[in-house]
Design an enzyme around this catalytic site. Structure first.
Site, PDB file in Angstrom:
ATOM      1  N   HIS A   1      35.552  53.693  31.051  1.00 59.25           N
ATOM      2  CA  HIS A   1      36.283  54.968  30.979  1.00 59.25           C
ATOM      3  C   HIS A   1      36.684  55.420  32.364  1.00 59.25           C
ATOM      4  CE1 HIS A   1      37.678  58.484  28.853  1.00 59.25           C
ATOM      5  NE2 HIS A   1      37.051  59.282  29.700  1.00 59.25           N
TER       6      HIS A   1
ATOM      7  N   HIS B   1      37.481  61.012  23.454  1.00 62.57           N
ATOM      8  CA  HIS B   1      36.398  61.906  23.860  1.00 62.57           C
ATOM      9  C   HIS B   1      35.858  62.620  22.628  1.00 62.57           C
ATOM     10  CE1 HIS B   1      38.958  62.250  27.713  1.00 62.57           C
ATOM     11  NE2 HIS B   1      37.818  61.733  28.132  1.00 62.57           N
TER      12      HIS B   1
ATOM     13  N   ASP C   1      34.693  57.668  34.656  1.00 57.41           N
ATOM     14  CA  ASP C   1      35.408  58.876  34.264  1.00 57.41           C
ATOM     15  C   ASP C   1      36.151  59.521  35.436  1.00 57.41           C
ATOM     16  OD1 ASP C   1      36.302  61.086  32.882  1.00 57.41           O
ATOM     17  OD2 ASP C   1      34.345  61.725  32.172  1.00 57.41           O
TER      18      ASP C   1
ATOM     19  N   HIS D   1      31.279  60.088  25.876  1.00 57.55           N
ATOM     20  CA  HIS D   1      30.333  61.184  26.087  1.00 57.55           C
ATOM     21  C   HIS D   1      29.388  61.358  24.894  1.00 57.55           C
ATOM     22  CE1 HIS D   1      32.536  61.986  29.661  1.00 57.55           C
ATOM     23  NE2 HIS D   1      33.613  62.449  29.031  1.00 57.55           N
TER      24      HIS D   1
END
Length: 459
Positions: free
Chosen positions: A62, A240, A328, A277
């Site tokens: 990610h 997400h 991220d 997440h």
């Protein structure tokens, strides 16, 4: 020997089950493994002897590359302000609205070079910076996607391009002015972007494609379902979910369901799903998610930096859940630190040291590699095998903790004590891309990156 291969000798090479010691690897002109053994090849072939240990290159599942321009620049917290994810997001929007395609390319190339230096060899680029600064499509619909691929080629990293469907400013809310570069209004608009991206990646042998909706809050529920059901049947699907408590509260208010609950009840969640997440889950969601065999993508350094919360890793793993890591927003790029944060947060929550049963380092590396490859759209069975590209991070065998380690504790020494200083280098397609902390295009990439950030000035 005249078989056309180049050969390496390593002190050891890590497979899923155990170390291969010593390890002889022969690669063809394309960097594909044609020889793999603990016995030297016959004949008088030339051999590069490496005092070190080869680990599979890590998968970074990610990435928002443009955010690398602002790392460390949003850490001044004004007195009296409750600084959280949502205030940080406003700074991120400023960054997103500032960079032109050339600057995006320079930022991504620097980021990817640093990923390679830390041992990542493949990255999933969760890409939603689609339009120009006025929110208008470029004449080349995939202009910024093409810049991402150019950055990957310059740096030498492999990339899975994941064009993102981003439609709304929140549950039932129109998009905000600050989100105008991200927006595809309809599923048709998104599928045009996805098709253009598919055409783009066909000409790049080290590039793969995924597809995505940003989140439940950013796309209408009916369009989320349509995107998955009408989209490609053979690509990983990224989104997400349940990152923030406010997101959970807003979803409950709008859908009368928690985000993960809605997802599990409305889509056929399985191993193609890469759920980024997944921080805030109740007991039932956690059990169902683990049973689904979906892939949770954890981003520990970013989740910590943004104050997201702590994923229920120990319970999830005990239920058979699958996971991998990403960086991220790129506040941290060291895979060893990502692993340690995953483990140590659970130790702090449970007051126990055994987050994982058995050899924790071996489990975490095996899980990250296997599930991370699925997130990229790959399906290699072992860490290294005949017919597979030779992509590896190489640990310096002369590093004090490594050189002194017993065989049974070698992997734990690497993961629990290591930083980038123990990395001898990174190999992609059988070629050294980074060696002794120096990327092969270091000067060119750094010069372009520094120029881009000086032009942006804000960060």
């Amino acid at each position: 020997m005249t078989d056309g291969r180049r050969y390496f000798r390593f002190d050891g090479l890590l497979q899923r089950e155990d170390w291969l010691e010593p390890a002889y690897v022969g690669v063809d002109a394309n960097g594909v493994i044609g020889y793999l053994s603990n016995a030297a090849p016959s004949g008088g072939t030339a051999m590069e002897a490496v005092k070190g240990y080869a680990l599979p290159g890590f998968q970074n599942a990610h990435s928002h590359a443009f955010q690398y321009a602002m790392v460390g620049a949003a850490e001044n917290h004004p007195s009296g302000l409750d600084d959280d994810f949502w205030t940080w997001r406003e700074e991120m929007y400023k960054c997103a609205l500032s960079a032109d395609p050339g600057q995006v390319e320079a930022i991504a190339a620097m980021l990817y070079a640093e990923m390679l230096r830390h041992g990542y060899t493949h990255v999933a680029e969760f890409h939603y910076l689609h339009h120009d600064k006025n929110g208008k499509p470029y004449s080349n619909l995939v202009e910024t996607g093409e810049r991402i691929l150019a950055a990957a080629k310059t740096s030498g990293i492999k990339v899975t391009l994941v064009p993102v469907f981003y439609q709304k400013g929140g549950f039932s809310q129109p998009p905000q002015e600050r989100q105008k570069r991200f927006i595809s209004k309809t599923t048709d608009d998104y599928f045009k972007l996805l098709q253009a991206s598919a055409t783009l990646v066909r000409d790049h042998p080290d590039v793969r494609l995924g597809f995505s909706v940003h989140s439940l809050r950013a796309v209408d529920g009916k369009d989320i379902k349509a995107t998955f059901s009408e989209g490609p049947k053979d690509l990983p699907f990224h989104l997400h979910v349940a990152e923030q408590k406010k997101e959970v509260e807003d979803c409950l208010s709008f859908y009368k369901k928690r985000p993960m609950q809605w997802l599990l009840e409305n889509l056929p969640v399985d191993g193609r799903f890469c759920l980024v997440h997944s921080t805030h889950l109740d007991d039932e969601e956690l059990k169902k998610l683990a049973r689904s065999k979906a892939n949770v993508v954890l981003c520990p350094s970013t989740e910590g930096n943004l104050g997201d919360g702590i994923f229920r890793m120990k319970e999830y793993c005990n239920a058979g859940g699958r996971w991998c890591v990403g960086t991220d927003s790129h506040i941290g790029l060291n895979p060893y630190e990502e692993f340690r944060m995953i483990d140590y947060r659970q130790r702090l929550v449970t007051n126990k040291r055994n987050t994982f049963s058995g050899d924790a380092a071996k489990y975490m590396i095996n899980e990250e590699i296997a599930t991370g490859r699925k997130a990229m759209g790959l399906d290699y069975k072992d860490h290294f095998s005949i017919g597979q590209p030779f992509d590896a991070m190489v640990i310096d065998g002369k590093s004090p903790q490594v050189e002194s380690a017993r065989r049974e504790s070698l992997l734990s020494k690497i993961l629990y004590t290591g930083d980038s200083n123990i990395n001898l280098g990174t190999i992609v397609n059988g070629q050294w891309i980074v060696k002794r902390q120096v990327h092969f295009e270091q000067r060119k990439i750094r010069t372009a990156f520094t120029k881009a950030l000086k032009e942006l000035a804000t960060f």
